[in-house]
Scaffold this motif. Sequence first.
Motif, short mmCIF file in Angstrom:
data_model
loop_
_atom_site.label_atom_id
_atom_site.label_comp_id
_atom_site.label_asym_id
_atom_site.label_seq_id
_atom_site.Cartn_x
_atom_site.Cartn_y
_atom_site.Cartn_z
N VAL A 106 -9.74 21.55 5.77
CA VAL A 106 -8.65 20.59 5.45
C VAL A 106 -9.32 19.51 4.71
CG1 VAL A 106 -7.06 18.82 6.38
CG2 VAL A 106 -7.03 21.16 7.33
N GLU A 107 -8.73 18.94 3.55
CA GLU A 107 -9.20 17.87 2.81
C GLU A 107 -9.07 16.58 3.63
OE1 GLU A 107 -11.25 18.01 0.26
OE2 GLU A 107 -11.26 20.28 0.13
N PRO A 108 -9.85 15.61 3.53
CA PRO A 108 -9.82 14.28 4.30
C PRO A 108 -8.44 13.56 3.62
CG PRO A 108 -11.68 14.29 2.74
CD PRO A 108 -11.19 15.69 2.92
N ARG A 109 -7.84 12.99 4.28
CA ARG A 109 -6.66 12.12 3.93
C ARG A 109 -6.69 10.60 4.40
NH1 ARG A 109 -3.26 16.04 6.91
NH2 ARG A 109 -5.32 16.45 7.66
N MET A 110 -6.55 9.77 3.44
CA MET A 110 -6.68 8.26 3.80
C MET A 110 -5.41 7.94 4.82
SD MET A 110 -9.04 6.96 2.19
CE MET A 110 -8.66 5.18 2.39
N ALA A 111 -5.75 7.21 5.64
CA ALA A 111 -4.80 6.63 6.60
C ALA A 111 -3.84 5.52 5.74
CB ALA A 111 -5.41 5.81 7.86
N CYS A 112 -2.91 5.78 6.21
CA CYS A 112 -1.53 4.88 5.24
C CYS A 112 -0.98 3.74 6.12
CB CYS A 112 -0.81 5.75 4.60
SG CYS A 112 0.11 6.75 5.28
N ASN A 113 -1.38 3.48 7.39
CA ASN A 113 -0.17 2.87 8.07
C ASN A 113 -1.17 1.43 8.66
OD1 ASN A 113 1.92 4.22 7.83
ND2 ASN A 113 1.37 5.59 9.38
N SER A 114 -0.48 0.38 9.28
CA SER A 114 -1.18 -0.60 10.12
C SER A 114 -1.03 0.01 11.56
CB SER A 114 -0.77 -1.74 9.83
OG SER A 114 0.70 -1.86 10.23
N TYR A 115 -2.39 -0.21 12.28
CA TYR A 115 -2.40 0.69 13.61
C TYR A 115 -2.52 -0.59 14.66
CZ TYR A 115 -2.85 4.60 10.41
OH TYR A 115 -2.58 5.64 9.69
N LEU A 116 -2.33 -0.22 15.91
CA LEU A 116 -2.46 -1.06 16.89
C LEU A 116 -3.69 -0.35 17.46
CD1 LEU A 116 1.36 -1.04 18.49
CD2 LEU A 116 0.20 -2.73 17.11
N SER A 117 -4.98 -1.14 17.50
CA SER A 117 -6.30 -1.02 17.97
C SER A 117 -6.18 -0.82 19.36
CB SER A 117 -7.12 -1.67 17.31
OG SER A 117 -7.06 -3.02 17.66
N HIS A 118 -5.50 -1.47 20.30
CA HIS A 118 -5.54 -1.68 21.47
C HIS A 118 -4.83 -0.56 22.22
CE1 HIS A 118 -1.91 -3.88 20.23
NE2 HIS A 118 -1.28 -3.48 21.51
N LEU A 119 -4.00 0.36 21.48
CA LEU A 119 -3.20 1.36 22.07
C LEU A 119 -3.79 2.74 21.85
CD1 LEU A 119 0.46 0.17 21.69
CD2 LEU A 119 -0.93 -0.26 23.58
N LEU A 120 -3.63 3.63 22.87
CA LEU A 120 -3.96 4.94 22.58
C LEU A 120 -2.82 5.99 23.08
CD1 LEU A 120 -5.82 7.48 22.68
CD2 LEU A 120 -6.29 7.02 25.31
N ALA A 121 -2.59 6.67 22.33
CA ALA A 121 -1.32 7.76 22.47
C ALA A 121 -2.03 9.03 22.94
CB ALA A 121 -0.64 8.00 21.42
N ALA A 122 -1.54 9.48 24.45
CA ALA A 122 -2.20 10.60 24.97
C ALA A 122 -1.15 11.45 24.92
CB ALA A 122 -2.60 10.26 26.15
N TYR A 123 -1.39 12.84 24.63
CA TYR A 123 -0.27 13.79 24.46
C TYR A 123 -0.84 14.97 25.31
CZ TYR A 123 1.21 11.47 20.27
OH TYR A 123 1.86 10.35 19.36
N PRO A 124 -0.62 15.13 26.52
CA PRO A 124 -0.89 16.16 27.36
C PRO A 124 -0.02 17.34 27.24
CG PRO A 124 0.14 14.40 28.64
CD PRO A 124 0.04 13.92 27.46
N ILE A 125 -0.61 18.48 26.87
CA ILE A 125 0.40 19.59 26.78
C ILE A 125 0.02 20.60 27.87
CG2 ILE A 125 0.90 21.79 25.28
CD1 ILE A 125 -0.37 19.97 23.07
N GLY A 126 1.23 20.65 28.72
CA GLY A 126 1.11 21.52 29.93
C GLY A 126 1.00 23.00 29.47
N ASP A 127 0.37 23.94 30.26
CA ASP A 127 0.26 25.16 29.80
C ASP A 127 1.27 25.81 28.94
OD1 ASP A 127 -0.93 24.36 32.43
OD2 ASP A 127 -1.23 26.53 33.00
#
Length: 379
Positions: A106-127
């Motif tokens: 995959v070719e690299p892509r530039m991030a295009c938003n302003s982000y909240l550096s103090h937040l982490l989004a965890a996406y746990p995918i159950g089995d």
Amino acid sequence: MAARKHDDDTIIAALTGRTVTAAAEILGLHPRRVAAHKARLARKGWSPEHDMTKTVPDGFHLKGTSTLYKDGAPVVQWVKTSIDHERQAELIREACQAMSEDLPQVEPRMACNSYLSHLLAAYPIGDAHIGMRAWGEETQGSDWDLAIAERVQCGAMAALVDMAPACEQALIINCGDWFHADNMEGTTSRSGHILDVDGRYAKMIRVGVKVMRQCIESALMKHARVRVCNVIGNHDDTGAIWLSIALSHIYANEPRVTIDTSPAPFMYHEHGKVLIGMHHGHSCKPDRLPGVMATDQAQAWGRTEFRYWYIGHVHHQSVKEYSGVTVESFNTLTAKDAYSAWGGYRAQQNMKCIIHHAEFGEVGRHTVNPNMLKGEVAA
């Protein structure tokens, strides 16, 4: 005398009919080194002085030999072996590394938003059990196959990303058993249980890789950096390993994506005062996980205040708080198969996104279930 590397066939050829000292001169090795090789080969089944001349294949242990003699000469010999799970996993990793080197990247892509550096989004995918087949009439639930799994899993991830704030970091946690089967026979490698599978193993691989790539692509639409952890489950001991290696090559040129290729059964992620442990849940009971984290991550334990274990395996949601750690198991989006239906398992189907603040721990979560995704089409 300079040490040289030799394969087993070369060492056996040098030792055949010769003393260790004579073989050492031929091989250019110290006699003690050749003696060590000879002892190692005996453990693999080669010891001519005991009428053992067949080595076991790489990836197996020698359990023993039985020899039938007639008039003092060996006539028939049985070589008994057992699987060397650690060596087989190593061989699989090596093969996957070699096969993945030529994968398109995959070719690299530039991030295009302003982000909240103090937040982490965890996406746990159950089995996810991609490749599982269920007939709704038999299971008193929903039908399930590869096409449904692709639509629901991709749709759930896209919906959760849409609900999440623009956290700078995303953590995609495959809690194990991403694939339903780990071999062509459609059985579990550990226990040999026969599984209900949809189609060929190769088709399952194609869909499984596609779904995980779509999950990553969805996360990149909202978050600046994405880390992927594929936890090893009891249904995909080897599948989790080669999935990580393949993804690491696909995203080798994309600095915004990090694929954890560790084959360890326990994984960790630190975010400010938050420490997240990841494990499938099949080899360690929940009440032992706090001690595992405290030992494995002693320094991180001291730095953090909010500690969590995210596990799969049981297919139902449970949350228990221990001293210093909260252990949570997650539901799966997947429908019940015949085994679960006959066993009386009736857990809910859903997937979650959990938001962690670097200073305050978990501050929010979102949930989707398959009924919310009807009509969604995987990209």
